[in-house]
Design a protein around this motif. Sequence first.
Motif, PDB file in Angstrom:
ATOM      1  N   GLU A  68       0.900  -1.258  -0.057  1.00  0.00           N
ATOM      2  CA  GLU A  68      -0.107   0.063  -0.166  1.00  0.00           C
ATOM      3  C   GLU A  68       0.909   1.267  -0.025  1.00  0.00           C
ATOM      4  O   GLU A  68       1.556   1.303   0.782  1.00  0.00           O
ATOM      5  CB  GLU A  68      -0.888  -0.105   1.279  1.00  0.00           C
ATOM      6  CG  GLU A  68      -1.984   0.988   1.243  1.00  0.00           C
ATOM      7  CD  GLU A  68      -3.004   0.769   2.513  1.00  0.00           C
ATOM      8  OE1 GLU A  68      -4.066   1.055   2.362  1.00  0.00           O
ATOM      9  OE2 GLU A  68      -2.138   0.866   3.563  1.00  0.00           O
ATOM     10  N   GLU A  69       0.637   2.216  -0.750  1.00  0.00           N
ATOM     11  CA  GLU A  69       1.257   3.500  -0.707  1.00  0.00           C
ATOM     12  C   GLU A  69       0.675   4.373   0.421  1.00  0.00           C
ATOM     13  O   GLU A  69      -0.436   4.252   0.731  1.00  0.00           O
ATOM     14  CB  GLU A  69       0.977   4.166  -1.976  1.00  0.00           C
ATOM     15  CG  GLU A  69       1.434   3.765  -3.442  1.00  0.00           C
ATOM     16  CD  GLU A  69       1.287   4.357  -4.694  1.00  0.00           C
ATOM     17  OE1 GLU A  69       0.884   5.616  -4.606  1.00  0.00           O
ATOM     18  OE2 GLU A  69       1.177   3.861  -5.540  1.00  0.00           O
ATOM     19  N   LEU A  72      -2.250   6.398   0.593  1.00  0.00           N
ATOM     20  CA  LEU A  72      -3.527   5.809   0.384  1.00  0.00           C
ATOM     21  C   LEU A  72      -3.843   4.829   1.727  1.00  0.00           C
ATOM     22  O   LEU A  72      -5.209   4.642   2.027  1.00  0.00           O
ATOM     23  CB  LEU A  72      -3.225   4.814  -0.730  1.00  0.00           C
ATOM     24  CG  LEU A  72      -3.259   5.507  -2.326  1.00  0.00           C
ATOM     25  CD1 LEU A  72      -3.111   4.533  -3.131  1.00  0.00           C
ATOM     26  CD2 LEU A  72      -4.272   6.367  -2.353  1.00  0.00           C
ATOM     27  N   THR A  73      -2.948   4.863   2.440  1.00  0.00           N
ATOM     28  CA  THR A  73      -2.962   4.252   3.905  1.00  0.00           C
ATOM     29  C   THR A  73      -4.070   5.228   4.677  1.00  0.00           C
ATOM     30  O   THR A  73      -5.078   4.897   5.380  1.00  0.00           O
ATOM     31  CB  THR A  73      -2.018   3.882   4.682  1.00  0.00           C
ATOM     32  OG1 THR A  73      -1.060   3.104   4.083  1.00  0.00           O
ATOM     33  CG2 THR A  73      -2.323   3.580   6.209  1.00  0.00           C
ATOM     34  N   VAL A  75      -6.324   7.448   3.433  1.00  0.00           N
ATOM     35  CA  VAL A  75      -7.566   7.311   2.631  1.00  0.00           C
ATOM     36  C   VAL A  75      -8.374   6.101   3.164  1.00  0.00           C
ATOM     37  O   VAL A  75      -9.426   6.365   3.687  1.00  0.00           O
ATOM     38  CB  VAL A  75      -7.326   7.418   1.223  1.00  0.00           C
ATOM     39  CG1 VAL A  75      -8.697   7.303   0.555  1.00  0.00           C
ATOM     40  CG2 VAL A  75      -6.854   8.502   0.733  1.00  0.00           C
ATOM     41  N   ARG A  76      -7.948   4.951   3.489  1.00  0.00           N
ATOM     42  CA  ARG A  76      -8.218   3.889   3.739  1.00  0.00           C
ATOM     43  C   ARG A  76      -8.633   3.866   5.272  1.00  0.00           C
ATOM     44  O   ARG A  76      -9.760   3.703   5.688  1.00  0.00           O
ATOM     45  CB  ARG A  76      -7.532   2.721   3.566  1.00  0.00           C
ATOM     46  CG  ARG A  76      -7.980   1.397   4.021  1.00  0.00           C
ATOM     47  CD  ARG A  76      -7.124   0.190   3.970  1.00  0.00           C
ATOM     48  NE  ARG A  76      -5.399   0.613   4.391  1.00  0.00           N
ATOM     49  CZ  ARG A  76      -5.306   0.350   5.490  1.00  0.00           C
ATOM     50  NH1 ARG A  76      -6.227   0.109   6.644  1.00  0.00           N
ATOM     51  NH2 ARG A  76      -4.067   0.389   5.842  1.00  0.00           N
ATOM     52  N   LYS A  87      -8.645  13.562   0.609  1.00  0.00           N
ATOM     53  CA  LYS A  87      -7.619  13.473  -0.437  1.00  0.00           C
ATOM     54  C   LYS A  87      -6.270  13.628   0.155  1.00  0.00           C
ATOM     55  O   LYS A  87      -5.864  14.779   0.885  1.00  0.00           O
ATOM     56  CB  LYS A  87      -7.951  14.890  -1.410  1.00  0.00           C
ATOM     57  CG  LYS A  87      -6.885  14.913  -2.682  1.00  0.00           C
ATOM     58  CD  LYS A  87      -7.072  15.993  -3.429  1.00  0.00           C
ATOM     59  CE  LYS A  87      -5.985  16.247  -4.475  1.00  0.00           C
ATOM     60  NZ  LYS A  87      -6.222  17.400  -5.314  1.00  0.00           N
TER      61      LYS A  87
END
Length: 151
Positions: A68-69, A72-73, A75-76, A87
Amino acid sequence: MKRMVARLWRLIRGPLQWRVLWFAHAKFMVGVTGVVRNDVGQVLLLKHRMWPPERPWGLPTGYAIKSEEFPLTIVREVKEETGLSVKPGRLVSVTSGYKLRVEVAYEALHTGGTLKIDNFEILEAQWFSTDSLPEGMQDSHRQLILGDPQE
């Protein structure tokens, strides 16, 4: 000896090199924190169930999963913990020196969604202005919000 090791290293190219490196080096978990702000500059804080009772308030945070980038962690994690969409923005902090983890923090902008907290991990979620942050907050998270240099 060095030439022989270098020659051997070149011979085992590819996946075998990566396996040797993986076994030879330390393993770390990566904790990722988001300094989530809304369009009026308030910051999202969560009252965490699993954190010490005297310091339950903090930013959305969690561990990166394999492949996982890090942006993006956030975001999740925000989506899982609050139901909100964000964002990711710029990287604001990288902290190392822990035995088993590395901590990174990113700015993030609230973009939508309906607040629905994950009752297993989160007791409460609120937006706060930077001049009225709650008592019982993680010091490192307060520093991230206010932009204070970390000691």
